[in-house]
Design an enzyme around this catalytic site. Structure first.
Site, PDB file in Angstrom:
ATOM      1  N   ASP A 240      33.104  -4.823  18.061  1.00 56.88           N
ATOM      2  CA  ASP A 240      34.100  -5.893  18.005  1.00 56.88           C
ATOM      3  C   ASP A 240      33.754  -7.001  19.007  1.00 56.88           C
ATOM      4  O   ASP A 240      33.888  -8.196  18.710  1.00 56.88           O
ATOM      5  CB  ASP A 240      35.486  -5.326  18.318  1.00 56.88           C
ATOM      6  CG  ASP A 240      35.816  -4.109  17.473  1.00 56.88           C
ATOM      7  OD1 ASP A 240      35.766  -4.225  16.246  1.00 56.88           O
ATOM      8  OD2 ASP A 240      36.099  -3.047  18.051  1.00 56.88           O
ATOM      9  N   HIS A 268      40.315   0.093  18.565  1.00 55.41           N
ATOM     10  CA  HIS A 268      39.317  -0.316  17.575  1.00 55.41           C
ATOM     11  C   HIS A 268      39.968  -0.209  16.194  1.00 55.41           C
ATOM     12  O   HIS A 268      39.754   0.729  15.442  1.00 55.41           O
ATOM     13  CB  HIS A 268      38.077   0.568  17.660  1.00 55.41           C
ATOM     14  CG  HIS A 268      37.059   0.269  16.606  1.00 55.41           C
ATOM     15  ND1 HIS A 268      36.452  -0.947  16.481  1.00 55.41           N
ATOM     16  CD2 HIS A 268      36.543   1.046  15.619  1.00 55.41           C
ATOM     17  CE1 HIS A 268      35.606  -0.925  15.465  1.00 55.41           C
ATOM     18  NE2 HIS A 268      35.655   0.284  14.927  1.00 55.41           N
TER      19      HIS A 268
END
EC number: 1.1.1.37
Length: 415
Positions: A240, A268
């Site tokens: 990410d 996440h």
């Protein structure tokens, strides 16, 4: 007042006698040790040229008021011995992420170009045929650093004496599966693997959890391995982090290398908060804040965040498979930073235990924070100002993680 003797020691052994050097530089204000590994001529410097270089250095030091200087040139046999192999486990080793990951581990891109590796590959019994094919390919790569490859479906073999455990394998979410069912299935997997770490691995093992839901799976594994420090467990939010850097770079027409200090807060998942309030970008040789560089607050607070949050789903929609190449690259980045540390002035994102943080995140969650790393130990970056917009986003993802933890721990006691 003049300073004492300055010793300049040049050595091509790579393993100079520490006692000898120590006796030569005792009492020096300056001591310059230049280790020349290998043949000096390979560095385009012969002894005469080195002597000329040293004379220049001595001249500069003398200008600072040095009384005298001594110069030692120690020539010896190059040390060709390599360190002991690092034993690395990859679970889910027959899967597509591992297929993109294993070569980078074996070729020195992660642990260094002189670090031998023993790779241990774990997968479930029905995948052993596929895993044999992966084993053959690794053998056929003829990687000089790869000292051994062990393929197994047995935890007692896989987790023995590990230095690093990369837990990629997990139960994927299937059509019609409720989130609680997904959590229940993965609690069983990561409780078992945590217990195996506790029983068989080194207590210094570094554990990186990739399999989703990564944060809660990591917490489950940690709780199941009480003899291993919880600080040794981390989960992957570097993918990410890299996605956020890439989006900023694309928007500004620079490379991702020019962007630093983005942050992924929290889970996440689609509630993660990609934050660039503290990020910098290099433009025309000068570092400026990302908000200042873009001058587009609505994009940074809108499409930028949702693009990063939903990037995994977008990849699946496009290629009909989940992210593999980019996930493998992020795993390499994550582990390399653990092993060698973060660059000065930079921080990265990593899911870690939240205990004692200063950002109002509840304790006992595996939450992604900005961290710096030194000597294989992470430290949360403290003192970053948090505005109201960020506070709301950070709290939202913490709430989701608390709920995941509550559901998972209901199953943990009975798994």
């Amino acid at each position: 007042m003049p300073f004492k003797t300055c010793s300049i020691i040049l050595c091509n052994t790579g393993t100079c006698c520490r006692d000898s050097i120590s006796s030569q530089i005792t009492g020096c204000r300056y001591a310059l040790l230049i280790c020349m590994l290998g043949n000096l001529e390979l560095l385009l410097l012969n002894v005469t040229q080195l002597n000329h270089l040293v004379m220049k250095i001595l001249s500069l030091l003398k200008g600072e008021g040095g009384e005298c200087c001594s110069y030692y040139l120690l020539l010896g046999k190059r040390n060709t011995e390599r360190p002991e192999p690092v034993r690395v486990l990859v679970t889910g080793a027959a899967g597509q992420i591992a297929y993109s990951l294993l070569y980078s581990i074996g070729n020195g891109s992660v642990f260094g170009k002189d670090q031998p590796i023993i790779l241990v590959l774990l997968d479930i019994t029905p995948m052993m045929g596929v895993l044999d094919g992966v084993l053959m390919e690794l053998q056929d790569c003829a990687l000089p650093l790869l000292k051994d490859v062990i393929a197994t479906d047995k935890e007692e073999v896989a987790f023995k004496d590990l230095d690093v455990a990369i837990l990629v394998g997990s139960m994927p979410r299937r059509d019609g599966m409720e989130r609680k069912d997904l959590l229940k299935a993965n609690v069983k997997i990561f409780k078992s693997q945590g217990a195996a770490l506790d029983k068989y691995a080194k207590k210094s093992v570094k554990v990186i959890v990739v399999g989703n839901p990564a944060n809660t799976n990591c917490l489950t594994a940690s709780k199941s391995a009480p003899s291993i420090p919880k600080e040794n467990f981390s989960c992957l939010t570097r993918l990410d982090h890299n996605r956020a850097k890439a989006q900023i770079a694309l928007k500004l027409g620079v490379t991702s290398e020019d962007v630093k200090n983005v942050i992924i807060w929290g889970n996440h998942s689609s509630t993660q908060y990609p934050d660039v309030n503290h990020a910098k970008v290099k433009l025309q040789g000068k570092e400026v804040g990302v908000y200042e560089a873009l001058k587009n607050d609505s994009w940074l607070k809108g499409d930028f965040i949702t693009t990063v949050q939903q990037r995994g789903a977008a990849v699946i929609k496009a290629r009909k498979l989940s992210s593999a190449m980019s996930a493998a690259k992020a795993i390499c980045d994550h582990i390399r930073d653990i092993w060698f540390g973060t660059p000065e002035g930079e921080f990265v994102s990593m899911g870690i235990i939240s205990d004692g943080n200063s950002y109002g995140v509840p304790d006992d969650l595996l939450y992604s924070f900005p961290v710096t790393i030194k000597n294989k130990t992470w430290k949360i970056v403290e003192g970053l100002p948090i505005n109201d917009f960020s506070r709301e986003k950070m709290d939202l993802t913490a709430k989701e993680l608390s709920e995941e933890k509550e559901t998972a721990f209901e199953f943990l006691s009975s798994a």
